[in-house]
Design an enzyme around this catalytic site. Structure first.
Site, PDB file in Angstrom:
ATOM      1  N   CYS A 122       0.868  -1.185   0.000  1.00 41.31           N
ATOM      2  CA  CYS A 122       0.000   0.000   0.000  1.00 41.31           C
ATOM      3  C   CYS A 122       0.898   1.227   0.000  1.00 41.31           C
ATOM      4  O   CYS A 122       1.565   1.516   0.991  1.00 41.31           O
ATOM      5  CB  CYS A 122      -0.923   0.003   1.219  1.00 41.31           C
ATOM      6  SG  CYS A 122      -1.953   1.489   1.340  1.00 41.31           S
TER       7      CYS A 122
ATOM      8  N   HIS B   7      -2.440  -4.926 -10.617  1.00 41.99           N
ATOM      9  CA  HIS B   7      -3.217  -3.802 -11.145  1.00 41.99           C
ATOM     10  C   HIS B   7      -3.604  -4.052 -12.590  1.00 41.99           C
ATOM     11  O   HIS B   7      -2.822  -4.606 -13.374  1.00 41.99           O
ATOM     12  CB  HIS B   7      -2.417  -2.497 -11.072  1.00 41.99           C
ATOM     13  CG  HIS B   7      -2.211  -2.004  -9.683  1.00 41.99           C
ATOM     14  ND1 HIS B   7      -3.070  -1.125  -9.072  1.00 41.99           N
ATOM     15  CD2 HIS B   7      -1.248  -2.286  -8.778  1.00 41.99           C
ATOM     16  CE1 HIS B   7      -2.644  -0.881  -7.836  1.00 41.99           C
ATOM     17  NE2 HIS B   7      -1.532  -1.581  -7.639  1.00 41.99           N
TER      18      HIS B   7
ATOM     19  N   GLU C 156     -10.230  -0.507  -5.416  1.00 43.47           N
ATOM     20  CA  GLU C 156      -9.181  -1.306  -4.785  1.00 43.47           C
ATOM     21  C   GLU C 156      -9.685  -2.687  -4.376  1.00 43.47           C
ATOM     22  O   GLU C 156     -10.801  -2.834  -3.866  1.00 43.47           O
ATOM     23  CB  GLU C 156      -8.630  -0.585  -3.544  1.00 43.47           C
ATOM     24  CG  GLU C 156      -7.804   0.640  -3.864  1.00 43.47           C
ATOM     25  CD  GLU C 156      -6.935   1.048  -2.695  1.00 43.47           C
ATOM     26  OE1 GLU C 156      -6.271   0.178  -2.102  1.00 43.47           O
ATOM     27  OE2 GLU C 156      -6.943   2.253  -2.349  1.00 43.47           O
TER      28      GLU C 156
ATOM     29  N   CYS D 279      -5.136   5.931  -4.280  1.00 48.42           N
ATOM     30  CA  CYS D 279      -4.435   4.650  -4.181  1.00 48.42           C
ATOM     31  C   CYS D 279      -3.009   4.872  -4.668  1.00 48.42           C
ATOM     32  O   CYS D 279      -2.802   5.168  -5.852  1.00 48.42           O
ATOM     33  CB  CYS D 279      -5.145   3.587  -5.007  1.00 48.42           C
ATOM     34  SG  CYS D 279      -4.278   1.997  -5.066  1.00 48.42           S
TER      35      CYS D 279
ATOM     36  N   GLY E  41      -1.828   2.255  -7.083  1.00 44.81           N
ATOM     37  CA  GLY E  41      -2.634   2.467  -8.282  1.00 44.81           C
ATOM     38  C   GLY E  41      -2.128   3.636  -9.101  1.00 44.81           C
ATOM     39  O   GLY E  41      -2.114   3.586 -10.340  1.00 44.81           O
TER      40      GLY E  41
END
Length: 284
Positions: A76, A169, A218, A227, A230
């Site tokens: 994260c 992703h 997410e 994110c 992301g």
């Protein structure tokens, strides 16, 4: 029943419960993590971040991440910024740059002079089996340096760039991110059978070669205000497609991030804010 001390934080609106597991015992079940994250019956957060002692001698801390559904995940980026601010603010380290152990490897977050935090997120991974992504029976199209994969989502084919930033992703370019079908296509992409570990679904609108707008659905948390991984994945995809140049400003619904990547095996650098909101304790 135990009393658990915590700090509520956010990074560009992506909100976290940060817990010191060095100075208190933390051993919760997935159901308990899910309850803590609940915005009506718990504290409320997108993710819970746990600070632990390292398990290897060459790093400063171990960093664990639990999504709001109670599941533990690999990485994260926004949380990494909150992590370094937390350990500095709490006096757990006197270093402005630390090495942190995660499920997906070592990251190196650094507290900048202006208060923002930069995180070395490591290089992106494009090999399908290491994302992981099941590409059997699919043919990708080559666009510039990117492999673009067709994905059947809700009865239509969408074009995606698939990669890992320590977590999986699938990034697509949209004409207008505010009108993008994030809430309908996002869950379908997240749980698509091509992704055995599920996936984060990115919807990117390119404003110019150094500015994008982004929304991310997410894995295990739903759409969040920002994110970090992301944002990294989206910018990497845009550079691979030949449509972006580093550094790139990423506008999310929660704030602004900056992503830098020089291509190839170079690390992706993520810079943005981290804010402490309040502290408290919860009986769990």
């Amino acid at each position: 029943m135990m009393k658990l001390k915590f700090t509520k934080m956010h990074g560009a609106g992506n909100d976290f419960i940060v817990i010191d597991a060095i100075n208190q015992t933390v051993n919760l079940t997935p159901d308990q993590w899910h309850l803590i994250a609940d915005r009506r019956f718990g504290i409320g957060a997108d993710q819970m971040l746990v600070v632990e002692k390292p398990t290897t001698p060459d790093v400063d801390f171990r960093y664990r991440i639990f999504n709001s559904d109670g599941g533990e995940v690999e990485q994260c980026g926004n949380g990494a910024r909150a992590f370094v601010k937390f350990v500095v603010d709490k006096g757990l380290t006197d270093r402005r740059e630390i090495r942190v152990e995660t499920m997906s490897g070592i990251i190196t977050p650094r507290l900048e002079d202006d208060g923002r935090i930069t995180v070395d997120m490591g290089p992106p991974i494009f090999d399908a089996k290491n994302v992981p992504f099941d590409s059997n029976g699919l043919t990708s199209n080559k666009e510039h340096a990117a492999s673009v994969w067709p994905l059947d989502v809700n009865g239509k084919l969408i074009s995606t760039v698939v990669l890992s930033m320590g977590n999986p992703h699938a990034v697509q370019i949209v004409r207008d991110v505010d009108q993008a079908p994030v809430t309908t296509d996002g869950p379908a992409i997240e749980n698509h059978p091509r992704f055995p570990n599920r996936v984060n679904a990115g919807f990117m609108q390119i404003i110019d070669r150094q500015h994008v707008k982004l929304r991310v659905f997410e894995r295990g948390a739903g759409e969040t205000l920002a994110c970090g991984t992301g944002a990294c994945a989206a910018v990497v995809a845009g550079i691979q497609l030949g449509q972006l140049d580093s550094p790139v400003g990423v506008s999310t619904r929660g704030g602004e991030l900056v992503i830098e990547w020089q291509g190839g095996d170079h690390a992706v650098m993520l810079t943005g804010p981290a804010v402490s909101v309040f502290e408290g304790s919860i009986d769990i």
